[in-house]
Design a protein around this motif. Structure first.
Motif, short mmCIF file in Angstrom:
data_model
loop_
_atom_site.label_atom_id
_atom_site.label_comp_id
_atom_site.label_asym_id
_atom_site.label_seq_id
_atom_site.Cartn_x
_atom_site.Cartn_y
_atom_site.Cartn_z
N ALA A 75 25.48 -19.95 -11.31
CA ALA A 75 24.07 -19.58 -11.24
C ALA A 75 23.34 -20.05 -12.49
O ALA A 75 22.30 -20.69 -12.42
CB ALA A 75 23.95 -18.07 -11.07
N GLY A 76 23.94 -19.77 -13.64
CA GLY A 76 23.31 -20.20 -14.90
C GLY A 76 23.34 -21.72 -15.00
O GLY A 76 22.38 -22.34 -15.43
N LYS A 78 23.28 -23.84 -12.59
CA LYS A 78 22.25 -24.37 -11.68
C LYS A 78 20.88 -24.28 -12.33
O LYS A 78 20.10 -25.23 -12.29
CB LYS A 78 22.27 -23.54 -10.40
N GLN A 79 20.60 -23.19 -12.96
CA GLN A 79 19.30 -23.02 -13.61
C GLN A 79 19.10 -24.10 -14.67
O GLN A 79 18.05 -24.70 -14.78
CB GLN A 79 19.23 -21.64 -14.26
N GLU A 82 18.53 -27.56 -13.09
CA GLU A 82 17.18 -27.67 -12.54
C GLU A 82 16.17 -27.84 -13.67
O GLU A 82 15.20 -28.56 -13.56
CB GLU A 82 16.87 -26.42 -11.72
N ALA A 83 16.45 -27.18 -14.78
CA ALA A 83 15.55 -27.29 -15.93
C ALA A 83 15.61 -28.72 -16.48
O ALA A 83 14.66 -29.20 -17.10
CB ALA A 83 15.98 -26.29 -17.00
N TYR A 92 25.25 -25.00 -4.88
CA TYR A 92 25.54 -25.46 -6.24
C TYR A 92 26.12 -26.88 -6.22
O TYR A 92 27.13 -27.15 -6.86
CB TYR A 92 26.50 -24.49 -6.93
#
Length: 117
Positions: A75-76, A78-79, A82-83, A92
């Motif tokens: 999750a982190g 992926k964030q 995307e950033a 993912y």
DNA sequence: CGAGTGACCGCAA
DNA sequence: ATTGCGGCCACTC
């Protein structure tokens, strides 16, 4: 061999350090470029014990799936991707077919400005 | 110094 | 097509 010995991890870290933003590399490719295509697992190990300051986030497996041991979980991860401008699917997964970067790829040629970090 | 593990990859049933 | 298993090298305890 003392001239270009540079520990395996040092070479991997160097390559990871040169991964441009918006691009991703596979563990197997990093290992192969390092000289040992079978040391793909080592790259992952180095990622965990290597320099945490390096953009390991841009390093994914051959399937384009995010790693599991990343701080914060996929999750982190992926964030962060995307950033960086990388599109990640709900599963993912990233499109390595388009984002896979090679060290010999001169992306600076088409990019007048490099905005790394 | 020895043994275990791992953010993987490739192949086999 | 999917799932499971082993192998390989380097790093850590």
């Amino acid at each position: 061999m003392s001239d270009t010995e540079a520990d395996f991890r040092q070479r991997v870290e160097e390559l990871v350090r040169q991964i441009p933003k918006g691009r991703v590399m596979t563990y197997g490719q990093l290992a192969a470029l390092c000289g040992n295509a079978r040391a793909a697992r080592i790259v992952g190990g180095i990622a965990h014990f290597g320099d945490p300051s390096l953009p390991w986030q841009r390093v994914v497996n051959k399937q384009g799936g995010l790693a599991s041991g990343y701080p914060g979980g996929r999750a982190g991860h992926k964030q962060v991707l995307e950033a960086e401008g990388i599109a990640v699917t709900d599963d993912y997964y990233v499109n390595i077919a388009s984002l896979l970067w090679r060290p010999d790829d001169r992306q600076e040629k088409s990019s007048p400005q490099i905005t790394l970090l």
